[in-house]
Scaffold this active site. Structure first.
Site, PDB file in Angstrom:
ATOM      1  N   PRO A 153       0.837  -1.207   0.000  1.00 52.49           N
ATOM      2  CG  PRO A 153      -0.012  -1.073   2.152  1.00 52.49           C
ATOM      3  CD  PRO A 153       0.682  -2.011   1.221  1.00 52.49           C
ATOM      4  CB  ALA A 183      -2.865   4.395   4.435  1.00 53.18           C
ATOM      5  CG  LEU A 212      15.433   0.141   1.359  1.00 54.31           C
ATOM      6  CD1 LEU A 212      16.730   0.543   2.032  1.00 54.31           C
ATOM      7  CD2 LEU A 212      15.162   1.037   0.163  1.00 54.31           C
ATOM      8  CE1 TYR A 229       0.901   8.410   9.583  1.00 52.44           C
ATOM      9  CE2 TYR A 229       1.320   6.254   8.625  1.00 52.44           C
ATOM     10  CZ  TYR A 229       1.457   7.626   8.594  1.00 52.44           C
ATOM     11  OH  TYR A 229       2.165   8.229   7.590  1.00 52.44           O
ATOM     12  CB  CYS A 284       0.097   7.533   1.044  1.00 51.12           C
ATOM     13  SG  CYS A 284      -0.480   6.838   2.615  1.00 51.12           S
ATOM     14  CD  GLN A 320      -1.645   0.193   5.236  1.00 52.21           C
ATOM     15  OE1 GLN A 320      -1.514   1.372   4.909  1.00 52.21           O
ATOM     16  NE2 GLN A 320      -0.615  -0.611   5.448  1.00 52.21           N
ATOM     17  NE  ARG A 348      10.619   5.218  -1.069  1.00 53.99           N
ATOM     18  CZ  ARG A 348      10.126   4.951   0.141  1.00 53.99           C
ATOM     19  NH1 ARG A 348       9.904   3.685   0.499  1.00 53.99           N
ATOM     20  NH2 ARG A 348       9.843   5.930   0.983  1.00 53.99           N
TER      21      ARG A 348
END
Length: 370
Positions: free
Chosen positions: A23, A57, A301, A182, A25, A100, A324
């Site tokens: 997930p 999210a 990573l 969070y 954002c 999520q 990423r």
């Protein structure tokens, strides 16, 4: 056979491989509602070759958003905006679609990352945040309000309502966001939770509210569909949340039917010192898996095919999640399958793209012309 491209079952869901699009954002919603950006983003990455695409999210109430642009599922409008996107995914992709569910707590009312990511003052369109304790995330920021029992019940019920909306949308699974500083992570960590009632102090007390929220979501979502959780396995701050506490929490989640632990780290304090390196969080997934027997997902990573294969083949984690790496290479799963001798599904419009040396990359296909 490639371990990465071997099947796995999460509760009643059978997956063809061990790859999830994590997930991510997008900070691009309109009042919580998905739009054409999400249509493009979700449809694109649902064709990555990963067995699972997890929607970013998705916040359970407006004041629980990280930024004004964060996705939500607190209203009929939010729910309706996702319907055509998911209909398109189902038409063209075989990937399972998770979501999520999240609440930002004291890290809400932030600017988007490309606008600096800092707290938005009330006078500039920000909002009052809530948290376990009235402690700001960073020195000098406006403090959140400490949640009382009615506020905690309201947020728990908002998670439940969002889970029910997710089921109406036909989603295949849910991931509860308990990481990255969070709200649920804020309850877990002694850095952010200084309560003196039954929800603060001891580890048992700090775990209580996140467990209540998880139980409520699990009860609201169909029993045959999986529900997992993302955890920060350490705060990377001395005296904060750590791996030993994570393992205790995972044992309690296992009793309540959790289907996987997505093992991440950090986010609750700007004082964190993170030793970044390829696969730096994999040992957390491995430790939780060994201690609890739960299915774990390694994330962070992970970019190389052989790296991902080794993580799964060696038993360090059951699955990997890429973020990423998928943005940079939206067909990462195809390329990994080609390298490892695996197979992925692709729409017939793309069958002609498979390399001449990989005639069964997409399984048994035909493509002819007059």
């Amino acid at each position: 056979m490639s371990a990465l491209f071997s099947p796995i079952t999460l509760r009643g869901l059978e997956l063809a491989n061990r790859i999830m699009v994590a997930p991510m954002c997008q900070y691009s919603a309109d009042n919580g509602e998905a739009n054409d950006w999400h249509f493009t983003h979700i449809n694109n990455l649902s064709l990555s070759g990963a067995a699972v695409f997890c929607i970013e999210a998705t916040h359970v109430e407006a004041t629980g958003r990280i930024t004004p642009g964060c996705l939500g599922l607190w209203s009929d409008g939010c729910e309706a905006a996702l319907k055509p996107i998911l209909a398109s995914v189902r038409k063209h992709s075989k990937a399972a679609v998770f979501m999520q569910l999240a609440h930002a707590g004291r890290k809400g009312s932030s600017r988007t990352p490309w606008d600096g990511g800092q707290q938005i003052p009330l006078a500039q369109g920000g909002w009052q945040t809530e948290a376990p304790s009235a402690l700001p995330h960073k020195e000098g920021e406006m403090a959140p309000l400490e949640l009382d029992s009615s506020g905690m019940a309201r947020i728990r019920d908002a998670f439940v309502a969002a889970a029910r909306r997710a089921e109406r949308l036909g989603l295949d699974g849910l991931e509860v966001h308990g990481a990255h500083g969070y709200l649920l992570h804020q309850f877990l960590s002694p850095i952010s939770n200084r309560r003196t009632d039954r929800y603060g102090g001891s580890l048992q007390n700090r775990m209580r509210y996140p467990l209540e929220v998880f139980e409520a979501i699990r009860a609201a979502f169909p029993a045959q569909k999986p529900v997992g959780i993302k955890l920060s396995c350490t705060d990377w701050v001395e005296g904060g949340w750590d791996l030993a506490q994570t393992i205790e929490f995972a044992h309690e989640l296992k009793k309540r039917g959790v289907d996987w632990i997505d093992a991440s780290s950090g986010g609750v304090s700007p004082l964190q010192k993170i030793p970044l390196s390829p696969g730096y969080q994999v040992p957390f997934a491995q430790a939780v898996r060994q201690a609890t027997g739960l299915t774990t997902i390694a994330v962070g990573l992970i970019t190389q095919t052989r790296q991902a294969e080794e993580i799964v083949a060696s038993g360090k984690a059951d699955m990997v999640a890429l973020a990423r790496g998928m943005l940079y290479d939206p067909r990462w799963g195809w390329h990994a399958a080609a390298e490892l001798g695996g197979h992925v599904t692709a729409p017939p419009q793309y069958w002609r793209s498979q390399p001449s040396t990989q005639k069964e990359l997409f399984g048994k296909t035909t493509f002819g012309a007059r």
